[in-house]
Enzyme design. Structure first.
Site, PDB file in Angstrom:
ATOM      1  N   HIS A  72     -19.074  42.239  -7.233  1.00 18.76           N
ATOM      2  CA  HIS A  72     -18.873  41.483  -8.468  1.00 18.76           C
ATOM      3  C   HIS A  72     -18.060  40.215  -8.224  1.00 18.76           C
ATOM      4  O   HIS A  72     -17.048  40.250  -7.529  1.00 18.76           O
ATOM      5  CB  HIS A  72     -18.160  42.358  -9.506  1.00 18.76           C
ATOM      6  CG  HIS A  72     -19.068  43.383 -10.114  1.00 18.76           C
ATOM      7  ND1 HIS A  72     -18.750  44.097 -11.238  1.00 18.76           N
ATOM      8  CD2 HIS A  72     -20.304  43.798  -9.750  1.00 18.76           C
ATOM      9  CE1 HIS A  72     -19.747  44.915 -11.543  1.00 18.76           C
ATOM     10  NE2 HIS A  72     -20.692  44.754 -10.650  1.00 18.76           N
ATOM     11  N   TYR A 201     -13.977  43.764 -20.366  1.00 23.45           N
ATOM     12  CA  TYR A 201     -12.736  44.278 -20.940  1.00 23.45           C
ATOM     13  C   TYR A 201     -12.667  43.805 -22.390  1.00 23.45           C
ATOM     14  O   TYR A 201     -12.619  42.604 -22.647  1.00 23.45           O
ATOM     15  CB  TYR A 201     -11.527  43.736 -20.159  1.00 23.45           C
ATOM     16  CG  TYR A 201     -11.357  44.344 -18.782  1.00 23.45           C
ATOM     17  CD1 TYR A 201     -12.147  43.952 -17.708  1.00 23.45           C
ATOM     18  CD2 TYR A 201     -10.389  45.332 -18.550  1.00 23.45           C
ATOM     19  CE1 TYR A 201     -11.984  44.514 -16.440  1.00 23.45           C
ATOM     20  CE2 TYR A 201     -10.218  45.899 -17.291  1.00 23.45           C
ATOM     21  CZ  TYR A 201     -11.020  45.486 -16.246  1.00 23.45           C
ATOM     22  OH  TYR A 201     -10.859  46.049 -15.003  1.00 23.45           O
ATOM     23  N   PRO A 293      -4.809  52.383 -15.407  1.00 22.44           N
ATOM     24  CA  PRO A 293      -6.043  51.961 -14.739  1.00 22.44           C
ATOM     25  C   PRO A 293      -6.552  50.567 -15.127  1.00 22.44           C
ATOM     26  O   PRO A 293      -7.520  50.095 -14.539  1.00 22.44           O
ATOM     27  CB  PRO A 293      -7.053  53.026 -15.173  1.00 22.44           C
ATOM     28  CG  PRO A 293      -6.521  53.553 -16.454  1.00 22.44           C
ATOM     29  CD  PRO A 293      -5.041  53.466 -16.365  1.00 22.44           C
ATOM     30  N   LYS A 297      -5.922  49.285  -9.849  1.00 23.48           N
ATOM     31  CA  LYS A 297      -5.157  49.136  -8.606  1.00 23.48           C
ATOM     32  C   LYS A 297      -4.839  50.450  -7.886  1.00 23.48           C
ATOM     33  O   LYS A 297      -4.396  50.426  -6.733  1.00 23.48           O
ATOM     34  CB  LYS A 297      -3.820  48.422  -8.909  1.00 23.48           C
ATOM     35  CG  LYS A 297      -3.994  46.978  -9.298  1.00 23.48           C
ATOM     36  CD  LYS A 297      -4.295  46.120  -8.089  1.00 23.48           C
ATOM     37  CE  LYS A 297      -4.754  44.731  -8.422  1.00 23.48           C
ATOM     38  NZ  LYS A 297      -6.134  44.421  -8.065  1.00 23.48           N
ATOM     39  N   TYR A 385      -6.307  40.365  -9.649  1.00 23.01           N
ATOM     40  CA  TYR A 385      -7.398  41.324  -9.810  1.00 23.01           C
ATOM     41  C   TYR A 385      -8.123  41.562  -8.484  1.00 23.01           C
ATOM     42  O   TYR A 385      -8.413  42.708  -8.121  1.00 23.01           O
ATOM     43  CB  TYR A 385      -8.377  40.829 -10.885  1.00 23.01           C
ATOM     44  CG  TYR A 385      -9.297  41.899 -11.409  1.00 23.01           C
ATOM     45  CD1 TYR A 385      -9.007  42.581 -12.598  1.00 23.01           C
ATOM     46  CD2 TYR A 385     -10.449  42.254 -10.722  1.00 23.01           C
ATOM     47  CE1 TYR A 385      -9.842  43.577 -13.083  1.00 23.01           C
ATOM     48  CE2 TYR A 385     -11.294  43.248 -11.196  1.00 23.01           C
ATOM     49  CZ  TYR A 385     -10.983  43.903 -12.374  1.00 23.01           C
ATOM     50  OH  TYR A 385     -11.811  44.892 -12.840  1.00 23.01           O
TER      51      TYR A 385
HETATM   52  C1  PHB Z   1     -14.011  52.037 -13.046  1.00 25.62           C
HETATM   53  O1  PHB Z   1     -15.088  51.534 -12.651  1.00 25.62           O
HETATM   54  O2  PHB Z   1     -13.866  53.262 -13.160  1.00 25.62           O
HETATM   55  C2  PHB Z   1     -12.909  51.130 -13.419  1.00 25.62           C
HETATM   56  C3  PHB Z   1     -13.049  49.765 -13.239  1.00 25.62           C
HETATM   57  C4  PHB Z   1     -12.023  48.916 -13.616  1.00 25.62           C
HETATM   58  C5  PHB Z   1     -10.879  49.426 -14.185  1.00 25.62           C
HETATM   59  C6  PHB Z   1     -10.724  50.795 -14.330  1.00 25.62           C
HETATM   60  C7  PHB Z   1     -11.737  51.647 -13.957  1.00 25.62           C
HETATM   61  O3  PHB Z   1      -9.903  48.582 -14.590  1.00 25.62           O
END
Ligand code: PHB
Ligand code: APR
Length: 391
Positions: A72, A201, A293, A297, A385
């Protein structure tokens, strides 16, 4: 039994450490309470920083990862029914992140360990650590009804947040830093192609939602829920209707839906223990720190810790010097605290808090507006990130 490094726990921290030590010619024994099936199927997050991906590839366990992963180049922040892209390529000089589930990483590491014929003790019972200040610390456990003991030079405590290593350190040695959030994430896996190419998000007055994925056929979706929420109050229909509301956007985008085949609720906390070492034992990963989460990280921090630990053991066995071992905790914590800061910031910006008032909501929206319009602010988000430099 005798080995050089006794490793407690076969999560990402323990297994990556064992793998790196093997490449340095250092012996280890990994002791884990769960079964192979359990550790290989446990559903966790799935976003790897470039540094983590590079390490797995360079050390020879990235072959399936390279074939099956999704790369990504950005993420979307969505609020007020509009999406805003954070372009990692443009902001970080071409860095990316990778989707590949944590339990797939575990499968690759277990396969490598077993193929090399190296010790991985599974389904051990009553695991305990001893002699942390002695010349020969040890790990004791019960196996098929018999007491076993592994004597070693050092112990690596990689047994996660609920493990026994951290609590085995005498009272008064450690300082804990903690923040518990008044919400958790309800996560689902669904047989539905991802609705967007990249992660989305979503900030919404009903609460946060995240759209992520595992493959081109499987979506991973999360909803902010109260911390004490009962999963039974979330039948599939309610999950989809809540996801539709929180991800709604102007234009012709649509949420792809499909059968849900996994559902769970995870609490959210920020936690750090200092120092990450005591006598002959070194802690890594979730045994020493937990991040919410939102910044993705957790696994990446665990890998960064054990990379530093492996370097320190390599120096010790090559030269007898303990300088890197002595500085292990200090070196890790610099990076850990920056990841804590980022994870806390993402969490605070994107979630609804119980105490939210109109001022806080306006402030969050202003922050999102700023972070999606100022190149300086976007760069700050992007560089954290994709992962801060390791050294
Ligand atoms: C996930 O793909 O499980 C995932 C991705 C990004 C996050 C948290 C979990 O911030
Ligand atoms: N003895 C032996 N093993 C134990 C014990 C014990 N007493 N207690 C726990 N374990 C094992 C667990 O069963 C698990 O397999 O230790 C392992 C710890 O693994 P993780 O919890 O995955 O922790 P870590 O390796 O530090 O990886 C951190 O995992 O929790 C996620 O999101 C987190 O991505 C992050 C990553």
């Amino acid at each position: 039994m005798r080995t050089q490094i006794g490793i407690v726990g076969a999560g990402p921290a323990g297994l990556v450490l064992a793998h790196l030590l093997h490449l340095h010619g250092i012996e280890s024994v990994v002791v884990e309470t769960r079964s192979r099936k359990y550790i290989e199927e446990r559903v966790r997050a799935g976003l790897l920083e470039q540094g983590t991906v590079n390490l797995l590839i360079e050390t020879g366990v990235g072959e399936r990862l390279q074939r099956e992963c999704l790369t990504h180049h950005g993420i979307e922040l969505r609020f007020n029914r509009r999406g805003h892209r954070i372009d990692f390529d443009a902001l970080t000089g071409g860095k990316t992140v990778t989707i590949y589930a944590q339990h797939e990483v575990i499968k690759d590491l277990v396969a490598a360990r077993l193929a090399a014929g190296l010790p991985l003790i599974l389904e051990a019972e009553n695991v305990s650590v001893h002699g942390l200040n002695s010349a020969s610390p040890s790990i004791r456990f019960r196996m098929a009804g018999e007491e076993q003991e592994v004597h070693c030079d050092y112990i690596a405590g990689c047994d996660g947040f609920h493990g026994i290593c951290r609590p085995s350190i005498p009272d008064g040695v450690l300082t804990e830093f903690e923040r518990v959030y008044p919400f958790g994430w309800l996560g689902i896996l669904a047989k539905a192609p991802p609705s967007s190419e990249e992660l989305v998000y979503n900030y919404h007055e009903r609460g946060f939602a995240l759209l992520t994925m595992r493959t081109r056929e499987i979506s991973r979706l999360y909803l902010q829920v109260p911390h004490d929420e009962d999963i039974n109050s979330w039948p599939d229909d309610r999950i989809w209707s809540e996801l539709r509301l929180r991800t709604a956007v102007d234009g012709d985008w649509k949420l792809n839906e499909g059968p849900i085949f996994q559902k769970n609720i995870a609490p959210m906390r920020s936690y750090v223990v200092e120092p990450m070492q005591y006598g002959k034992m070194f802690l890594a990963g979730d045994a020493a720190h937990i991040v919410p989460p939102t910044g993705a990280k957790g696994l990446n921090l665990a890998v960064a810790d054990v990379r530093i630990m492996a370097q320190a053991f390599a120096e010790f066995y090559a030269t007898g010097k303990t300088h890197l071992l002595e500085n292990y905790s200090q070196k890790c914590l610099r990076r850990v605290w920056k990841a804590q800061r980022f994870s806390w910031w993402m969490t605070s910006m994107l979630h609804r808090f119980d105490t939210d008032n109109a001022f806080d909501q306006r402030r969050q929206l202003a922050e999102l507006d700023y972070v999606t319009s100022s190149r300086a602010a976007m760069t700050t988000l992007a560089e954290n990130y994709v992962g801060l430099p390791w050294d």
